[in-house]
Scaffold this active site. Sequence first.
Site, short mmCIF file in Angstrom:
data_model
loop_
_atom_site.label_atom_id
_atom_site.label_comp_id
_atom_site.label_asym_id
_atom_site.label_seq_id
_atom_site.Cartn_x
_atom_site.Cartn_y
_atom_site.Cartn_z
CB SER A 38 112.86 54.14 70.27
OG SER A 38 113.92 53.38 70.53
CG HIS A 44 120.46 52.77 65.85
ND1 HIS A 44 119.92 53.69 66.03
CD2 HIS A 44 119.27 52.13 64.68
CE1 HIS A 44 118.73 54.25 65.23
NE2 HIS A 44 118.61 53.08 64.39
CG HIS A 96 114.03 51.43 67.25
ND1 HIS A 96 114.81 52.27 68.23
CD2 HIS A 96 114.96 50.75 66.58
CE1 HIS A 96 116.24 52.19 67.95
NE2 HIS A 96 116.31 51.23 67.03
CB SER A 97 115.47 53.63 63.85
OG SER A 97 116.40 54.03 62.93
CG LEU A 98 111.88 54.44 58.44
CD1 LEU A 98 111.86 55.68 57.92
CD2 LEU A 98 111.74 53.42 57.64
#
Length: 260
Positions: free
Chosen positions: A119, A225, A91-93
């Site tokens: 994600s 987010h 997810h994200s990073l």
Amino acid sequence: MTRQGRWFHTPEQRPDADRQLFFFPHAGGSAAYYHRWAALLPGVEVRAVQLPGRQERRTEPPYRRTGPLVEALHEAIEAELDDRPYAFFGHSLGALLGYRLAVAIQEDGGSGPALLGVSGWAPERFRPVDALLPLPDGEFAAAVRRFGVLPAEAGTDPELLALVLPAVRADLALVADYRDDGGGVGCPVAAYGGRTDPTLEPGGLTEWARRTPAFLGVSEFPGGHFYLTEHALAVATDFSRHMQRVSQQGKLDTDRKAGR
């Protein structure tokens, strides 16, 4: 504990599981974020990546450049792989790291993941974070909260905020350091996101279709987010379905090649 062992948390040891799933955390996140996923994914051995600079690795300096971190992850994960197929989810990073690690393994001639789950991040359509990095802590905390990359619980607890902020700052430096080379992965990709995520341009997740020979589509959920916190069960269920299908297809391909 070995140097490589520190990179991974295994919430439940499942040596008889037929698949491994490696999770990569969001900016400022830790392996603990994914511990509950083990209960959501029966038949899968969950391996959550623990990056330096947080929890029991807090005394280790965090990485601030993408390339060296991916190289370190590549070295560490080689000791964790066995004959079982495996998948990545980030997810994200974490999506950035899972993607670049899959590319690195592929370029090195290794057997890459059977499936990549991404994600809240896309290689070209994420909003830049460079302007946040020079801000002093107080302004930085307010800015990342507005930007949407600080978990809500961290923003209301000063002690927790003080613990999380250095890792968030280092991890956003990783995102700022990333330079896209247009690389693709050889495995299917499934993308997930929040409908009101402020860190992505509208429709940004559809870009993954250009990075894989088998795009499994975008699943969007209510929220920003950190939509994943509330919708973990739905995402885990969907991703597990994809893993089963990919695994079945892989077995069919193997049998076909063997003439069975």
